[in-house]
Design a protein around this motif. Structure first.
Motif, PDB file in Angstrom:
ATOM      1  N   LEU A  58       0.868  -1.290   0.179  1.00 37.46           N
ATOM      2  CA  LEU A  58      -0.096   0.125  -0.219  1.00 37.46           C
ATOM      3  C   LEU A  58       0.814   1.400   0.070  1.00 37.46           C
ATOM      4  O   LEU A  58       0.452   2.453  -0.658  1.00 37.46           O
ATOM      5  CB  LEU A  58      -0.889   0.052   1.045  1.00 37.46           C
ATOM      6  CG  LEU A  58      -1.961  -1.030   1.375  1.00 37.46           C
ATOM      7  CD1 LEU A  58      -2.737  -1.105   2.534  1.00 37.46           C
ATOM      8  CD2 LEU A  58      -2.802  -1.067   0.018  1.00 37.46           C
ATOM      9  N   ALA A  59       1.648   1.336   0.664  1.00 37.34           N
ATOM     10  CA  ALA A  59       2.715   2.308   0.745  1.00 37.34           C
ATOM     11  C   ALA A  59       3.638   2.711  -0.318  1.00 37.34           C
ATOM     12  O   ALA A  59       4.204   3.734  -0.615  1.00 37.34           O
ATOM     13  CB  ALA A  59       3.869   2.215   1.833  1.00 37.34           C
ATOM     14  N   GLY A  60       4.070   1.679  -1.330  1.00 32.75           N
ATOM     15  CA  GLY A  60       4.543   1.492  -2.420  1.00 32.75           C
ATOM     16  C   GLY A  60       6.226   1.590  -2.197  1.00 32.75           C
ATOM     17  O   GLY A  60       7.085   1.734  -3.107  1.00 32.75           O
ATOM     18  N   GLY A  61       6.521   0.684  -0.933  1.00 32.75           N
ATOM     19  CA  GLY A  61       7.829   0.719  -1.000  1.00 32.75           C
ATOM     20  C   GLY A  61       8.296  -0.148   0.427  1.00 32.75           C
ATOM     21  O   GLY A  61       7.622   0.142   1.300  1.00 32.75           O
ATOM     22  N   CYS A  62       9.184  -0.771   0.372  1.00 35.44           N
ATOM     23  CA  CYS A  62       9.637  -1.466   1.573  1.00 35.44           C
ATOM     24  C   CYS A  62      10.739  -0.602   2.418  1.00 35.44           C
ATOM     25  O   CYS A  62      10.546   0.478   2.118  1.00 35.44           O
ATOM     26  CB  CYS A  62      10.389  -2.690   1.418  1.00 35.44           C
ATOM     27  SG  CYS A  62      11.931  -2.579   0.098  1.00 35.44           S
ATOM     28  N   ALA A  63      11.499  -0.878   3.288  1.00 35.52           N
ATOM     29  CA  ALA A  63      12.319  -0.268   4.288  1.00 35.52           C
ATOM     30  C   ALA A  63      13.200   0.321   3.208  1.00 35.52           C
ATOM     31  O   ALA A  63      13.566   1.676   3.370  1.00 35.52           O
ATOM     32  CB  ALA A  63      12.847  -1.279   5.303  1.00 35.52           C
ATOM     33  N   SER A  64      13.982  -0.398   2.581  1.00 35.30           N
ATOM     34  CA  SER A  64      15.060   0.004   1.561  1.00 35.30           C
ATOM     35  C   SER A  64      14.433   0.973   0.738  1.00 35.30           C
ATOM     36  O   SER A  64      15.096   2.081   0.456  1.00 35.30           O
ATOM     37  CB  SER A  64      15.814  -0.983   0.978  1.00 35.30           C
ATOM     38  OG  SER A  64      15.079  -2.158   0.038  1.00 35.30           O
ATOM     39  N   GLY A  65      13.283   0.589  -0.015  1.00 32.21           N
ATOM     40  CA  GLY A  65      12.901   1.641  -1.164  1.00 32.21           C
ATOM     41  C   GLY A  65      12.111   2.930  -0.519  1.00 32.21           C
ATOM     42  O   GLY A  65      12.338   3.874  -1.127  1.00 32.21           O
ATOM     43  N   THR A  66      11.886   2.828   0.870  1.00 30.46           N
ATOM     44  CA  THR A  66      11.289   4.065   1.512  1.00 30.46           C
ATOM     45  C   THR A  66      12.629   4.971   1.646  1.00 30.46           C
ATOM     46  O   THR A  66      12.510   6.063   1.405  1.00 30.46           O
ATOM     47  CB  THR A  66      10.899   3.600   2.600  1.00 30.46           C
ATOM     48  OG1 THR A  66       9.399   2.971   2.540  1.00 30.46           O
ATOM     49  CG2 THR A  66      10.246   5.017   3.446  1.00 30.46           C
ATOM     50  N   LEU A  67      13.613   4.578   2.290  1.00 26.73           N
ATOM     51  CA  LEU A  67      15.045   5.284   2.319  1.00 26.73           C
ATOM     52  C   LEU A  67      15.204   5.687   0.958  1.00 26.73           C
ATOM     53  O   LEU A  67      15.769   6.667   0.980  1.00 26.73           O
ATOM     54  CB  LEU A  67      15.900   4.581   3.182  1.00 26.73           C
ATOM     55  CG  LEU A  67      15.605   4.083   4.637  1.00 26.73           C
ATOM     56  CD1 LEU A  67      16.640   3.112   5.199  1.00 26.73           C
ATOM     57  CD2 LEU A  67      15.465   5.273   5.454  1.00 26.73           C
ATOM     58  N   GLN A  68      15.069   4.992  -0.068  1.00 22.19           N
ATOM     59  CA  GLN A  68      15.732   5.314  -1.341  1.00 22.19           C
ATOM     60  C   GLN A  68      15.001   6.535  -2.048  1.00 22.19           C
ATOM     61  O   GLN A  68      15.563   7.574  -2.391  1.00 22.19           O
ATOM     62  CB  GLN A  68      15.676   4.144  -2.302  1.00 22.19           C
ATOM     63  CG  GLN A  68      15.947   4.402  -3.878  1.00 22.19           C
ATOM     64  CD  GLN A  68      15.748   3.433  -4.501  1.00 22.19           C
ATOM     65  OE1 GLN A  68      15.404   2.326  -4.286  1.00 22.19           O
ATOM     66  NE2 GLN A  68      15.415   3.714  -6.013  1.00 22.19           N
ATOM     67  N   ARG A  69      13.739   6.472  -1.736  1.00 20.03           N
ATOM     68  CA  ARG A  69      12.633   7.520  -2.233  1.00 20.03           C
ATOM     69  C   ARG A  69      12.722   8.859  -1.433  1.00 20.03           C
ATOM     70  O   ARG A  69      12.679   9.824  -1.957  1.00 20.03           O
ATOM     71  CB  ARG A  69      11.424   6.976  -2.447  1.00 20.03           C
ATOM     72  CG  ARG A  69      10.979   6.054  -3.497  1.00 20.03           C
ATOM     73  CD  ARG A  69       9.760   5.282  -3.243  1.00 20.03           C
ATOM     74  NE  ARG A  69       9.595   4.132  -4.582  1.00 20.03           N
ATOM     75  CZ  ARG A  69      10.229   3.087  -4.820  1.00 20.03           C
ATOM     76  NH1 ARG A  69      11.053   2.659  -3.798  1.00 20.03           N
ATOM     77  NH2 ARG A  69      10.080   2.496  -5.899  1.00 20.03           N
ATOM     78  N   ILE A  70      13.191   8.745  -0.103  1.00 19.13           N
ATOM     79  CA  ILE A  70      13.547   9.835   0.787  1.00 19.13           C
ATOM     80  C   ILE A  70      14.589  10.661   0.264  1.00 19.13           C
ATOM     81  O   ILE A  70      14.487  11.787   0.141  1.00 19.13           O
ATOM     82  CB  ILE A  70      13.319   9.481   2.024  1.00 19.13           C
ATOM     83  CG1 ILE A  70      12.236   9.163   2.700  1.00 19.13           C
ATOM     84  CG2 ILE A  70      13.977  10.673   2.835  1.00 19.13           C
ATOM     85  CD1 ILE A  70      12.109   8.751   4.053  1.00 19.13           C
ATOM     86  N   GLY A  71      15.561   9.684  -0.037  1.00 23.16           N
ATOM     87  CA  GLY A  71      16.874  10.412  -0.632  1.00 23.16           C
ATOM     88  C   GLY A  71      16.623  11.003  -2.158  1.00 23.16           C
ATOM     89  O   GLY A  71      17.450  11.971  -2.301  1.00 23.16           O
ATOM     90  N   GLU A  72      15.696  10.815  -2.844  1.00 24.43           N
ATOM     91  CA  GLU A  72      15.427  11.160  -3.885  1.00 24.43           C
ATOM     92  C   GLU A  72      14.411  12.466  -3.936  1.00 24.43           C
ATOM     93  O   GLU A  72      14.201  13.206  -4.689  1.00 24.43           O
ATOM     94  CB  GLU A  72      14.614  10.100  -4.776  1.00 24.43           C
ATOM     95  CG  GLU A  72      15.628   8.976  -5.552  1.00 24.43           C
ATOM     96  CD  GLU A  72      14.703   8.002  -6.034  1.00 24.43           C
ATOM     97  OE1 GLU A  72      13.467   7.854  -6.220  1.00 24.43           O
ATOM     98  OE2 GLU A  72      15.369   7.065  -6.869  1.00 24.43           O
ATOM     99  N   GLY A  73      13.887  12.608  -2.811  1.00 25.99           N
ATOM    100  CA  GLY A  73      13.228  13.824  -2.476  1.00 25.99           C
ATOM    101  C   GLY A  73      11.688  13.627  -2.488  1.00 25.99           C
ATOM    102  O   GLY A  73      10.855  14.809  -2.713  1.00 25.99           O
ATOM    103  N   PHE A  74      11.186  12.280  -2.301  1.00 23.11           N
ATOM    104  CA  PHE A  74       9.922  12.315  -2.185  1.00 23.11           C
ATOM    105  C   PHE A  74       9.295  12.240  -0.939  1.00 23.11           C
ATOM    106  O   PHE A  74       9.640  11.711  -0.210  1.00 23.11           O
ATOM    107  CB  PHE A  74       9.374  10.824  -2.594  1.00 23.11           C
ATOM    108  CG  PHE A  74       9.485  10.376  -4.260  1.00 23.11           C
ATOM    109  CD1 PHE A  74       8.488  10.792  -4.999  1.00 23.11           C
ATOM    110  CD2 PHE A  74      10.640  10.116  -4.913  1.00 23.11           C
ATOM    111  CE1 PHE A  74       8.659  10.635  -6.380  1.00 23.11           C
ATOM    112  CE2 PHE A  74      10.778   9.991  -6.022  1.00 23.11           C
ATOM    113  CZ  PHE A  74       9.944  10.122  -6.884  1.00 23.11           C
TER     114      PHE A  74
END
Length: 235
Positions: A120-136
């Protein structure tokens, strides 16, 4: 304008990394390699787009197994590296590194809840950190939910363990020996990797056959129904 802004942001990020590296070195020299390894892993994660949620979405929605094979390769390489570290510790009489946890109903419930949440969130733990780094910015809320859920889970962990039956941890090297346990684990992961290759080939064959069937079923006359073509010929 966009390229110039990206260049300045990259220089600013590099300056922060170097500055924090100097700070870590002055405070505790032993933590500097840990920090640099973390930076390197973050860069590889960003460039590769590794995400478990994306892996499952690609498998079930698009029949794409490329991300699954990447995750399996990651697990195989990690298994080989950790296995050599454990063997080295065993031969030198040291404590075998690694966390061996019991498993039971609470494991299945937690895995199900985390799977639903990351989908539902569209990302796991690593994917969430990755997208935060990308500016989402939206994924800051996802990270907050993960932290809050982890705190809640840690607070109630003893209740799950005490009220549900749990199996003791299983270390394959203790059961089958070091060589059979390691080789068996590699063969199991390799078999799953080969299975993804077979499933992707079958999926591509089915897609090509569906396209060919669609071309054969296409009526003549630029896509006009056959009945309309017969009516025009009769007139």
């Amino acid at each position: 304008m966009k390229k110039s802004s990206q260049f300045f942001l990259s220089c600013a990020a590099l300056a922060v990394i170097i500055g924090f590296s100097v700070f870590v070195y002055l405070q505790e020299k032993k933590l500097l390699p840990v920090w640099l390894i973390g930076v390197a892993i973050g860069f590889v994660l960003y460039r590769s787009g590794m995400c478990f949620a994306t892996m499952y979405q690609d498998i079930f929605l698009f029949r794409n197994f490329s991300m699954a094979r990447a995750v399996l390769l990651l697990m195989i390489v990690s298994l080989i590296g950790i296995y050599f570290i454990q063997i080295f510790a065993h031969l030198n009489g040291q404590t075998i590194p690694g966390k061996f946890h019991s498993f039971g109903v609470h494991t299945a419930v937690g895995a199900f809840l985390f799977g639903v949440g990351m989908t539902l969130a569209g990302g796991c733990a690593s994917g969430t950190l990755q997208r935060i780094g990308e500016g989402f910015l939206l994924f800051w809320f996802v990270l907050f939910g993960m932290v809050l859920g982890s705190i809640f889970g840690a607070y109630n962990y003893t209740w799950w363990v005490s009220n549900f039956y749990t199996h003791q941890p299983v270390f394959l090297s203790d059961v089958f020996g070091w060589v059979p346990g390691g080789v068996g684990s590699l063969l199991a992961l390799g078999g799953i990797y080969y299975l993804t290759v077979i499933l992707e080939k079958r999926s591509s064959i089915c897609k090509r056959s569906e396209k060919n069937d669609g071309k054969k079923a296409k009526p003549p006359g630029g896509g006009l129904p056959l009945s309309s073509i017969n009516n025009t010929e009769g007139t």
